[in-house]
Design an enzyme around this catalytic site. Structure first.
Site, PDB file in Angstrom:
ATOM      1  N   GLY A  16       0.744  -1.204  -0.158  1.00  0.00           N
ATOM      2  CA  GLY A  16      -0.112  -0.008   0.002  1.00  0.00           C
ATOM      3  C   GLY A  16       0.793   1.227   0.136  1.00  0.00           C
ATOM      4  O   GLY A  16       1.921   1.292   0.623  1.00  0.00           O
ATOM      5  N   LEU A  18       0.379   4.320   1.517  1.00  0.00           N
ATOM      6  CA  LEU A  18       0.648   4.397   2.925  1.00  0.00           C
ATOM      7  C   LEU A  18       1.301   3.551   3.706  1.00  0.00           C
ATOM      8  O   LEU A  18       2.092   3.836   4.689  1.00  0.00           O
ATOM      9  CB  LEU A  18      -0.912   5.050   3.468  1.00  0.00           C
ATOM     10  CG  LEU A  18      -1.132   5.500   5.015  1.00  0.00           C
ATOM     11  CD1 LEU A  18      -0.115   6.745   5.154  1.00  0.00           C
ATOM     12  CD2 LEU A  18      -2.422   5.839   5.674  1.00  0.00           C
ATOM     13  N   ASP A  42      -5.888 -12.061   4.829  1.00  0.00           N
ATOM     14  CA  ASP A  42      -7.100 -11.239   3.988  1.00  0.00           C
ATOM     15  C   ASP A  42      -7.882 -10.813   4.888  1.00  0.00           C
ATOM     16  O   ASP A  42      -8.704 -11.403   5.850  1.00  0.00           O
ATOM     17  CB  ASP A  42      -7.511 -12.434   2.993  1.00  0.00           C
ATOM     18  CG  ASP A  42      -8.640 -11.836   2.411  1.00  0.00           C
ATOM     19  OD1 ASP A  42      -8.987 -10.448   2.320  1.00  0.00           O
ATOM     20  OD2 ASP A  42      -9.107 -12.465   1.194  1.00  0.00           O
ATOM     21  N   TYR A  67     -10.456  -0.171   0.095  1.00  0.00           N
ATOM     22  CA  TYR A  67     -11.008  -0.207  -1.393  1.00  0.00           C
ATOM     23  C   TYR A  67     -10.610   1.459  -1.806  1.00  0.00           C
ATOM     24  O   TYR A  67     -11.353   2.289  -1.489  1.00  0.00           O
ATOM     25  CB  TYR A  67     -12.233  -0.790  -1.784  1.00  0.00           C
ATOM     26  CG  TYR A  67     -12.605  -0.682  -3.109  1.00  0.00           C
ATOM     27  CD1 TYR A  67     -12.800  -2.084  -3.698  1.00  0.00           C
ATOM     28  CD2 TYR A  67     -12.918   0.437  -3.890  1.00  0.00           C
ATOM     29  CE1 TYR A  67     -13.000  -2.019  -5.202  1.00  0.00           C
ATOM     30  CE2 TYR A  67     -13.215   0.208  -5.334  1.00  0.00           C
ATOM     31  CZ  TYR A  67     -13.320  -1.126  -5.890  1.00  0.00           C
ATOM     32  OH  TYR A  67     -13.572  -0.952  -7.173  1.00  0.00           O
ATOM     33  N   THR A 107     -10.923   9.608   5.037  1.00  0.00           N
ATOM     34  CA  THR A 107     -10.742  10.276   3.880  1.00  0.00           C
ATOM     35  C   THR A 107     -11.604  11.527   4.140  1.00  0.00           C
ATOM     36  O   THR A 107     -12.626  11.470   4.339  1.00  0.00           O
ATOM     37  CB  THR A 107     -10.944   9.538   2.565  1.00  0.00           C
ATOM     38  OG1 THR A 107     -11.011  10.347   1.526  1.00  0.00           O
ATOM     39  CG2 THR A 107     -12.446   9.011   2.506  1.00  0.00           C
ATOM     40  N   TYR A 131     -17.357   5.444  -2.786  1.00  0.00           N
ATOM     41  CA  TYR A 131     -16.149   5.345  -2.261  1.00  0.00           C
ATOM     42  C   TYR A 131     -16.405   5.938  -0.788  1.00  0.00           C
ATOM     43  O   TYR A 131     -15.855   5.471   0.254  1.00  0.00           O
ATOM     44  CB  TYR A 131     -15.002   5.917  -2.955  1.00  0.00           C
ATOM     45  CG  TYR A 131     -13.568   5.966  -2.172  1.00  0.00           C
ATOM     46  CD1 TYR A 131     -13.111   5.033  -1.871  1.00  0.00           C
ATOM     47  CD2 TYR A 131     -12.948   7.241  -1.765  1.00  0.00           C
ATOM     48  CE1 TYR A 131     -11.634   5.193  -0.806  1.00  0.00           C
ATOM     49  CE2 TYR A 131     -12.200   7.660  -1.068  1.00  0.00           C
ATOM     50  CZ  TYR A 131     -11.370   6.400  -0.609  1.00  0.00           C
ATOM     51  OH  TYR A 131     -10.355   6.551   0.017  1.00  0.00           O
ATOM     52  N   LYS A 135     -16.536   4.677   3.084  1.00  0.00           N
ATOM     53  CA  LYS A 135     -15.544   5.024   3.965  1.00  0.00           C
ATOM     54  C   LYS A 135     -16.399   5.475   5.238  1.00  0.00           C
ATOM     55  O   LYS A 135     -15.908   5.254   6.415  1.00  0.00           O
ATOM     56  CB  LYS A 135     -14.519   5.980   3.583  1.00  0.00           C
ATOM     57  CG  LYS A 135     -13.688   5.432   2.569  1.00  0.00           C
ATOM     58  CD  LYS A 135     -12.534   4.430   2.891  1.00  0.00           C
ATOM     59  CE  LYS A 135     -11.579   4.737   3.738  1.00  0.00           C
ATOM     60  NZ  LYS A 135     -10.558   3.983   4.058  1.00  0.00           N
TER      61      LYS A 135
HETATM   62  N1  LIG Z   1      -4.712   7.533  -1.602  1.00  0.00           N
HETATM   63  C1  LIG Z   1      -5.116   8.366  -1.214  1.00  0.00           C
HETATM   64  O1  LIG Z   1      -5.245   9.597  -1.759  1.00  0.00           O
HETATM   65  C2  LIG Z   1      -6.076   8.557   0.107  1.00  0.00           C
HETATM   66  C3  LIG Z   1      -6.789   9.656   0.492  1.00  0.00           C
HETATM   67  C4  LIG Z   1      -7.476   9.511   1.450  1.00  0.00           C
HETATM   68  C5  LIG Z   1      -7.696   8.173   2.350  1.00  0.00           C
HETATM   69  N2  LIG Z   1      -7.063   7.272   1.793  1.00  0.00           N
HETATM   70  C6  LIG Z   1      -7.066   6.110   2.821  1.00  0.00           C
HETATM   71  O2  LIG Z   1      -5.761   5.406   3.364  1.00  0.00           O
HETATM   72  C7  LIG Z   1      -5.750   4.179   3.178  1.00  0.00           C
HETATM   73  C8  LIG Z   1      -4.605   3.726   2.519  1.00  0.00           C
HETATM   74  O3  LIG Z   1      -4.954   4.103   1.071  1.00  0.00           O
HETATM   75  P1  LIG Z   1      -3.549   3.927   0.174  1.00  0.00           P
HETATM   76  O4  LIG Z   1      -3.771   4.867  -1.129  1.00  0.00           O
HETATM   77  O5  LIG Z   1      -2.486   3.769   0.724  1.00  0.00           O
HETATM   78  O6  LIG Z   1      -4.095   2.486  -0.622  1.00  0.00           O
HETATM   79  P2  LIG Z   1      -3.716   1.680  -1.559  1.00  0.00           P
HETATM   80  O7  LIG Z   1      -1.946   2.002  -2.196  1.00  0.00           O
HETATM   81  O8  LIG Z   1      -4.692   1.147  -2.539  1.00  0.00           O
HETATM   82  O9  LIG Z   1      -3.215   0.287  -0.795  1.00  0.00           O
HETATM   83  C9  LIG Z   1      -4.176  -0.368  -0.233  1.00  0.00           C
HETATM   84  C10 LIG Z   1      -3.836  -1.568   0.507  1.00  0.00           C
HETATM   85  O10 LIG Z   1      -4.845  -2.465   1.003  1.00  0.00           O
HETATM   86  C11 LIG Z   1      -4.417  -3.985   0.482  1.00  0.00           C
HETATM   87  N3  LIG Z   1      -5.517  -4.798   0.260  1.00  0.00           N
HETATM   88  C12 LIG Z   1      -6.566  -4.648  -0.136  1.00  0.00           C
HETATM   89  N4  LIG Z   1      -7.415  -5.435  -0.111  1.00  0.00           N
HETATM   90  C13 LIG Z   1      -7.147  -6.192   0.708  1.00  0.00           C
HETATM   91  C14 LIG Z   1      -7.467  -7.643   1.404  1.00  0.00           C
HETATM   92  N5  LIG Z   1      -8.601  -7.976   1.137  1.00  0.00           N
HETATM   93  N6  LIG Z   1      -6.473  -7.958   2.428  1.00  0.00           N
HETATM   94  C15 LIG Z   1      -5.439  -7.564   2.905  1.00  0.00           C
HETATM   95  N7  LIG Z   1      -5.066  -6.415   2.203  1.00  0.00           N
HETATM   96  C16 LIG Z   1      -5.744  -5.769   1.318  1.00  0.00           C
HETATM   97  C17 LIG Z   1      -3.758  -3.650  -0.647  1.00  0.00           C
HETATM   98  O11 LIG Z   1      -2.984  -4.858  -1.010  1.00  0.00           O
HETATM   99  P3  LIG Z   1      -2.966  -5.467  -2.591  1.00  0.00           P
HETATM  100  O12 LIG Z   1      -1.849  -4.364  -3.135  1.00  0.00           O
HETATM  101  O13 LIG Z   1      -2.550  -6.655  -2.532  1.00  0.00           O
HETATM  102  O14 LIG Z   1      -4.148  -5.102  -3.339  1.00  0.00           O
HETATM  103  C18 LIG Z   1      -2.816  -2.412  -0.472  1.00  0.00           C
HETATM  104  O15 LIG Z   1      -1.582  -2.868   0.079  1.00  0.00           O
HETATM  105  C19 LIG Z   1      -7.179   3.561   2.709  1.00  0.00           C
HETATM  106  O16 LIG Z   1      -8.088   3.144   3.830  1.00  0.00           O
HETATM  107  C20 LIG Z   1      -7.939   4.746   1.867  1.00  0.00           C
HETATM  108  O17 LIG Z   1      -9.079   4.952   1.865  1.00  0.00           O
HETATM  109  C21 LIG Z   1      -6.366   7.147   0.761  1.00  0.00           C
END
Ligand SMILES: NC(=O)c1ccc[n+]([C@@H]2O[C@H](COP(=O)([O-])OP(=O)(O)OC[C@H]3O[C@@H](n4cnc5c(N)ncnc54)[C@H](OP(=O)(O)O)[C@@H]3O)[C@@H](O)[C@H]2O)c1
Length: 291
Positions: A16, A18, A42, A67, A107, A131, A135
């Site tokens: 991920g 973050l 998982d 997601y 988020t 989304y 959340k």
């Molecule tokens: N990105 C943004 O701009 C943003 C903004 C606001 C809030 N957020 C929140 O911050 C958090 C992290 O975001 P991110 O952007 O770092 O997310 P990301 O890069 O999409 O990573 C999500 C992670 O969740 C894992 N995952 C998904 N389904 C899973 C499952 N069933 N079991 C175990 N692991 C699973 C993924 O693994 P795989 O690689 O194997 O799929 C990945 O490591 C999330 O809650 C998101 O809603 C993100």
């Protein structure tokens, strides 16, 4: 709580955006981070998380999974609600059984963006996309469960090393095109993942619980973020502003979702650095671009 010597399970910590920054920051703070992928456990199968916890005895459970595909969620709402809505309270229940703290990320997209001053933790969620609604559902589930050692951190507009993100995509496009257009009527708070990770630790050190907003200081549009990144990287590319209507997307995005950071600042005594400074570290330091 002090980080030294703690065993910290970071769900989403292996791949991920973050999660990788969190794993690194915990290790740097003297803890032992366990970056977990869905192959380790998982989160849709909480038994697999519980079994992992039984084997590894963590002192802290961090949920950096989710997601995160905002447009695809409109078509895959079942999966979005499962991962973002149902999973967080199930994970918090596992943390509660062991009486260890639980950290979850939400988020700025839980807000509809109709305000024009920064959103505080006291503003009611009012999401307008699958989304965002999923959340907000996860947050509500956690608040309803009421496990006292839960920390919910709302973050926004992430960029950083380890996985593709908006800034990285723009810099790739700037290599291939002399001109780009990016929307300038969505305003938010960009966040550098290593800063979110370091500031999560600051909150944990203060034993903070409840809901907190966290981002880098300041605000800009996607155009402002893209233009600054392209300038920092010294790319030969002009980035022009366009309205959101020029790029119709499946999911509605809030036109204004700046997060008010004053609760974080009051609690920790620290102000997150400006997004421009963090962006420079990412573009010039992590990516090795520009002067
Ligand atoms: N990105 C943004 O701009 C943003 C903004 C606001 C809030 N957020 C929140 O911050 C958090 C992290 O975001 P991110 O952007 O770092 O997310 P990301 O890069 O999409 O990573 C999500 C992670 O969740 C894992 N995952 C998904 N389904 C899973 C499952 N069933 N079991 C175990 N692991 C699973 C993924 O693994 P795989 O690689 O194997 O799929 C990945 O490591 C999330 O809650 C998101 O809603 C993100």
């Amino acid at each position: 709580m002090r980080m030294e010597g703690l065993r910290i399970a970071v769900l989403g910590g292996r791949t991920g955006l973050l999660g990788q920054a969190l794993s690194k920051a915990f290790d740097n703070a003297g803890a032992l981070a366990f970056p977990l992928s869905r192959r380790d456990c998982d989160v849709l199968d909480p038994m697999s998380v519980e079994q992992w916890m039984d084997r590894n005895d963590p002192d802290l459970l961090i949920n950096a999974t989710g997601y995160t595909q905002v447009d695809l969620a409109e078509d895959e709402s079942e999966m979005a609600f499962a991962l973002n809505g149902s999973v967080p309270p199930l994970l918090a229940t596992l943390a509660a059984r062991r009486a260890i703290p639980f950290v979850h990320y939400s988020t700025d997209f839980v807000f509809n963006g109709r305000k024009n001053t920064p959103y505080t933790e006291y503003d009611e969620p009012s999401a307008t996309s699958v989304y965002g609604i999923s959340k907000a559902d996860g947050e509500r589930g956690l608040l309803k469960l009421g496990y006292k050692r839960t920390l919910i951190i709302r973050i926004s507009w992430l960029f950083g090393p380890g996985r593709t993100n908006f800034v990285k995509k723009i810099l790739g496009l700037a290599d291939a095109h002399k001109k780009l257009t990016v929307v300038n009527d969505q305003i938010g708070s960009p966040s550098y993942t290593p800063d979110i990770a370091a500031n999560t630790i600051r909150l944990l050190e203060k034993d903070a619980t409840g809901v907190f907003h966290l981002a880098n200081s300041g605000a800009t549009s996607w155009h402002g973020l893209a233009n600054t990144a392209v300038s920092l990287a010294n790319k030969d590319c002009t980035v022009s502003p366009v309205p959101t209507s020029a790029y119709p997307t499946k999911a509605f995005r809030p036109p204004y979702s700046v997060l008010d950071l004053s609760k974080f600042i009051r609690t920790t005594g620290l102000a997150p650095r400006p997004w421009e400074e963090a962006l420079e570290q990412y573009v010039r330091g992590d990516l090795g671009l520009g002067a």
